[in-house]
Design a protein around this motif. Structure first.
Motif, PDB file in Angstrom:
ATOM      1  N   MET A 190      14.624  21.157-112.205  1.00 45.89           N
ATOM      2  CA  MET A 190      16.010  21.580-112.168  1.00 45.89           C
ATOM      3  C   MET A 190      16.937  20.454-111.719  1.00 45.89           C
ATOM      4  O   MET A 190      18.107  20.430-112.054  1.00 45.89           O
ATOM      5  N   ASP A 191      16.412  19.537-110.945  1.00 40.89           N
ATOM      6  CA  ASP A 191      17.273  18.490-110.415  1.00 40.89           C
ATOM      7  C   ASP A 191      17.517  17.350-111.405  1.00 40.89           C
ATOM      8  O   ASP A 191      18.411  16.555-111.209  1.00 40.89           O
ATOM      9  N   ALA A 192      16.679  17.266-112.411  1.00 41.49           N
ATOM     10  CA  ALA A 192      16.847  16.162-113.357  1.00 41.49           C
ATOM     11  C   ALA A 192      18.071  16.427-114.227  1.00 41.49           C
ATOM     12  O   ALA A 192      18.137  17.424-114.928  1.00 41.49           O
ATOM     13  N   LEU A 193      19.050  15.566-114.143  1.00 49.02           N
ATOM     14  CA  LEU A 193      20.256  15.755-114.954  1.00 49.02           C
ATOM     15  C   LEU A 193      20.083  14.989-116.258  1.00 49.02           C
ATOM     16  O   LEU A 193      20.547  13.862-116.406  1.00 49.02           O
ATOM     17  N   THR A 194      19.369  15.596-117.181  1.00 45.04           N
ATOM     18  CA  THR A 194      19.149  14.973-118.479  1.00 45.04           C
ATOM     19  C   THR A 194      20.290  15.355-119.417  1.00 45.04           C
ATOM     20  O   THR A 194      21.007  16.309-119.166  1.00 45.04           O
ATOM     21  N   GLY A 195      20.418  14.605-120.503  1.00 39.21           N
ATOM     22  CA  GLY A 195      21.422  14.948-121.498  1.00 39.21           C
ATOM     23  C   GLY A 195      22.752  14.248-121.302  1.00 39.21           C
ATOM     24  O   GLY A 195      23.701  14.514-122.012  1.00 39.21           O
ATOM     25  N   LEU A 196      22.832  13.372-120.313  1.00 38.55           N
ATOM     26  CA  LEU A 196      24.089  12.655-120.093  1.00 38.55           C
ATOM     27  C   LEU A 196      24.292  11.559-121.119  1.00 38.55           C
ATOM     28  O   LEU A 196      25.413  11.111-121.335  1.00 38.55           O
ATOM     29  N   GLY A 197      23.200  11.116-121.749  1.00 42.67           N
ATOM     30  CA  GLY A 197      23.278  10.007-122.690  1.00 42.67           C
ATOM     31  C   GLY A 197      22.507   8.814-122.149  1.00 42.67           C
ATOM     32  O   GLY A 197      21.912   8.880-121.083  1.00 42.67           O
ATOM     33  N   GLU A 198      22.519   7.742-122.922  1.00 43.32           N
ATOM     34  CA  GLU A 198      21.830   6.516-122.505  1.00 43.32           C
ATOM     35  C   GLU A 198      22.840   5.558-121.892  1.00 43.32           C
ATOM     36  O   GLU A 198      23.951   5.408-122.398  1.00 43.32           O
TER      37      GLU A 198
ATOM     38  N   ARG B 131      24.805  21.033-114.653  1.00 43.07           N
ATOM     39  CA  ARG B 131      23.479  20.699-115.192  1.00 43.07           C
ATOM     40  C   ARG B 131      23.160  21.576-116.403  1.00 43.07           C
ATOM     41  O   ARG B 131      22.618  21.104-117.402  1.00 43.07           O
ATOM     42  N   ALA B 132      23.493  22.848-116.293  1.00 41.88           N
ATOM     43  CA  ALA B 132      23.241  23.761-117.417  1.00 41.88           C
ATOM     44  C   ALA B 132      24.072  23.360-118.632  1.00 41.88           C
ATOM     45  O   ALA B 132      23.565  23.273-119.753  1.00 41.88           O
ATOM     46  N   ARG B 133      25.365  23.086-118.405  1.00 39.55           N
ATOM     47  CA  ARG B 133      26.241  22.734-119.528  1.00 39.55           C
ATOM     48  C   ARG B 133      25.775  21.452-120.215  1.00 39.55           C
ATOM     49  O   ARG B 133      25.785  21.357-121.443  1.00 39.55           O
ATOM     50  N   VAL B 134      25.381  20.470-119.411  1.00 38.75           N
ATOM     51  CA  VAL B 134      24.955  19.193-119.990  1.00 38.75           C
ATOM     52  C   VAL B 134      23.708  19.390-120.845  1.00 38.75           C
ATOM     53  O   VAL B 134      23.608  18.865-121.959  1.00 38.75           O
ATOM     54  N   ARG B 135      22.763  20.173-120.330  1.00 38.51           N
ATOM     55  CA  ARG B 135      21.528  20.394-121.102  1.00 38.51           C
ATOM     56  C   ARG B 135      21.805  21.166-122.386  1.00 38.51           C
ATOM     57  O   ARG B 135      21.287  20.833-123.445  1.00 38.51           O
ATOM     58  N   VAL B 136      22.626  22.220-122.281  1.00 39.59           N
ATOM     59  CA  VAL B 136      22.925  23.031-123.472  1.00 39.59           C
ATOM     60  C   VAL B 136      23.711  22.204-124.474  1.00 39.59           C
ATOM     61  O   VAL B 136      23.438  22.222-125.689  1.00 39.59           O
ATOM     62  N   GLN B 137      24.689  21.464-123.980  1.00 37.29           N
ATOM     63  CA  GLN B 137      25.488  20.639-124.885  1.00 37.29           C
ATOM     64  C   GLN B 137      24.607  19.630-125.627  1.00 37.29           C
ATOM     65  O   GLN B 137      24.766  19.416-126.831  1.00 37.29           O
ATOM     66  N   GLU B 138      23.677  19.023-124.911  1.00 37.68           N
ATOM     67  CA  GLU B 138      22.817  18.023-125.544  1.00 37.68           C
ATOM     68  C   GLU B 138      21.981  18.656-126.660  1.00 37.68           C
ATOM     69  O   GLU B 138      21.805  18.070-127.725  1.00 37.68           O
TER      70      GLU B 138
END
Lengths: 85, 200
Positions: B94-102, B182-189
């Protein structure tokens, strides 16, 4: 602290930015970054659009699914069972 | 019989009137509960409990609000209660903020070519594409850890305020905002990858 935050810093704080929960200084720093960074601006636009897109894509199922009808049947059985006690 | 008459009959103990009263709204109620619980079997059980709650509380229903709106709130609360007592809390990664981009070493993005706004592309979809995007969204929500999904659903689908979510879930507002992000970033990605034809 640099005047302009990095893209990573900005993207981590965009919900706080949108909700107005940042300090005025932080808010200005992100606003300035968005002013000159088209990629982060697009990312921010996507986040802002997400609730509307999600609501648009997820209308209630029609007709109601079988599980909903079964839940009603179960509830009615329990109501009627109570009434006959 | 109109809705006002059905409410009066059901409040007086007429179960047939109650069935007729809630029947037209079952899809709405089930959908709201399913969004929070993310599991159809759990949603069925929670809806049954919610319907019993609606039946029991009908005598205190005030006609100031619409019946469907009032009953929907009962359903959302029943889902939150059910989640608290039954839900399989998935907090994995849950803590990993993935989906922000490279990003490069300086923290600036590398993905300018894929940064176009997916949401603009989503608006131009035809029916079949929209169905696919809906499936992608459902899967993305289902894959969210439970604490992230419930915040996303309450805020972005049910339109609750951050403060109301914090109070209802007994969390700090800052925690709610962090989980929402975090949820929005993952869903958006996931949606962006789908719209752009990339594997997510």
């Amino acid at each position: 602290m640099k005047l302009l935050p990095t893209c990573r810093e900005v993207r981590e704080r965009l919900t706080d930015y949108a909700e107005g929960s940042l300090s005025p200084r932080e808010r200005v720093r992100i606003w300035l970054h968005l002013l000159i960074c088209s990629a982060c601006t697009a990312f921010y636009r996507g986040l802002r659009a997400l609730p509307g897109v999600a609501r648009f894509l997820l209308p209630p199922e029609q007709p109601p699914p079988a599980e909903a009808a079964q839940a009603l049947e179960g509830a009615l059985r329990r109501i009627q069972g109570h009434q006959h006690l | 019989m109109n809705e006002t008459e059905l409410i009066a009959q059901a409040a007086a103990g007429d179960s047939d009137a109650f069935g007729a009263l809630v029947g037209p709204h079952l899809g709405l109620f089930f959908n709201g509960i399913l969004r929070i619980l993310g599991n159809r079997a759990d949603a069925q059980d929670a809806l049954q409990e919610a319907l019993l709650g609606i039946y029991e509380d009908l005598p205190s229903f005030q006609a100031r609000s619409r019946f469907s709106s009032w009953a929907y709130k009962v359903c959302v609360n029943a889902a939150l209660m059910f989640r608290r007592s039954h839900a399989r809390i998935r907090e994995d990664s849950m803590d990993a903020l993935t989906g922000l981009g490279e990003f490069d070493d300086a923290g600036h993005h590398l993905d300018t070519a894929t940064a176009l706004s997916w949401s603009v592309a989503a608006e131009a979809l035809d029916e079949a594409e929209r169905r696919q995007l809906r499936e992608c969204l459902v899967q993305a929500l289902d894959d969210l850890p439970d604490p992230l999904r419930v915040v996303f659903v309450l805020k972005d689908l049910e339109d609750w305020s951050t403060e109301a979510i914090a109070a209802r879930l007994d969390q700090a507002a800052a925690t709610v905002r962090q989980r929402l992000h975090r949820a929005r970033v993952r869903v958006q990605e996931r949606l962006r990858a789908h719209v752009q034809g990339r594997p997510s």
